[in-house]
Scaffold this motif. Sequence first.
Motif, PDB file in Angstrom:
ATOM      1  N   UNK A   1     -82.785 -11.495  82.818  1.00  0.00           N
ATOM      2  CA  UNK A   1     -82.309 -12.425  83.882  1.00  0.00           C
ATOM      3  C   UNK A   1     -82.408 -11.905  85.359  1.00  0.00           C
ATOM      4  N   UNK A   2     -82.960 -10.504  85.314  1.00  0.00           N
ATOM      5  CA  UNK A   2     -83.013  -9.732  86.791  1.00  0.00           C
ATOM      6  C   UNK A   2     -84.416 -10.126  87.605  1.00  0.00           C
ATOM      7  N   UNK A   3     -83.872 -10.931  88.533  1.00  0.00           N
ATOM      8  CA  UNK A   3     -85.141 -11.496  89.413  1.00  0.00           C
ATOM      9  C   UNK A   3     -85.801 -10.537  89.873  1.00  0.00           C
ATOM     10  N   UNK A   4     -85.154  -9.384  90.125  1.00  0.00           N
ATOM     11  CA  UNK A   4     -85.859  -8.427  91.072  1.00  0.00           C
ATOM     12  C   UNK A   4     -86.755  -7.696  90.215  1.00  0.00           C
ATOM     13  N   UNK A   5     -86.703  -7.330  88.949  1.00  0.00           N
ATOM     14  CA  UNK A   5     -87.540  -6.829  88.027  1.00  0.00           C
ATOM     15  C   UNK A   5     -88.631  -7.598  87.868  1.00  0.00           C
ATOM     16  N   UNK A   6     -88.433  -8.971  87.687  1.00  0.00           N
ATOM     17  CA  UNK A   6     -89.399  -9.780  87.790  1.00  0.00           C
ATOM     18  C   UNK A   6     -90.544  -9.875  88.993  1.00  0.00           C
ATOM     19  N   UNK A   7     -89.903  -9.919  90.163  1.00  0.00           N
ATOM     20  CA  UNK A   7     -90.710  -9.846  91.313  1.00  0.00           C
ATOM     21  C   UNK A   7     -91.253  -8.665  91.400  1.00  0.00           C
ATOM     22  N   UNK A   8     -90.763  -7.443  91.180  1.00  0.00           N
ATOM     23  CA  UNK A   8     -91.572  -6.234  91.537  1.00  0.00           C
ATOM     24  C   UNK A   8     -92.654  -6.247  90.236  1.00  0.00           C
ATOM     25  N   UNK A   9     -92.557  -6.502  89.088  1.00  0.00           N
ATOM     26  CA  UNK A   9     -93.444  -6.781  88.078  1.00  0.00           C
ATOM     27  C   UNK A   9     -94.792  -7.573  88.651  1.00  0.00           C
ATOM     28  N   UNK A  10     -94.401  -8.779  89.271  1.00  0.00           N
ATOM     29  CA  UNK A  10     -95.289  -9.520  89.759  1.00  0.00           C
ATOM     30  C   UNK A  10     -96.212  -8.950  90.917  1.00  0.00           C
TER      31      UNK A  10
END
Length: 197
Positions: free
Chosen positions: A132-141
């Motif tokens: 649920x950590x949006x910043x992990x997903x954003x950085x992975x993107x």
Amino acid sequence: MSRSPALVARRVAGLDDRGDGGPMGRIIRDGIKRQLDEAEGYIMLKLPHRALEILERRADWATMQFEASFMMGEALRLLERYRDALKPLEIAAKLRPADAGVAIALGWCYKRTHRLAQAIDALERAERENPEDAFLHYNLACYWSLAGNSGKALDELAVALELEPMLRPQIAEESDFDALRGNPDFERLTVGPAPLA
């Protein structure tokens, strides 16, 4: 450029009292905590040199090694000494492999030392424990976009925006996404969902 990891977002945790050696142990522990609080304050004030002065005074941070390593890595990262920051951040990651802040900081430094595969690995490990950590997903993107995998980049960006729509305005200035510009799926993500009538 991907979103900067949160500085030390959590206050340095206190130690439990089990086996602390009585009053003397508490005095030592409290002294260590005060030093770490001071270093954290300097990091939050964007004075990484001062934080490093404090952190480099001790070789052993007893039971607060995670916090000391994370802060050392953050101070070095703020000084743009990315290679130097990797060692303390890797120590912090070994102590708490699922910590999202450490993973983001590691990814930040790996990317800037041309180790994109390791940046992706660090974030994916943390993401499994923090879905649920949006910043992990954003950085992975960002990192998948740089790696040329538009499918994974778009998937991660979609999840990040679903979790935290306030990230959407950052996309326009994000150079990591340059390879995706013009892709219809990417453009739909940047615009967001259609307003309800």
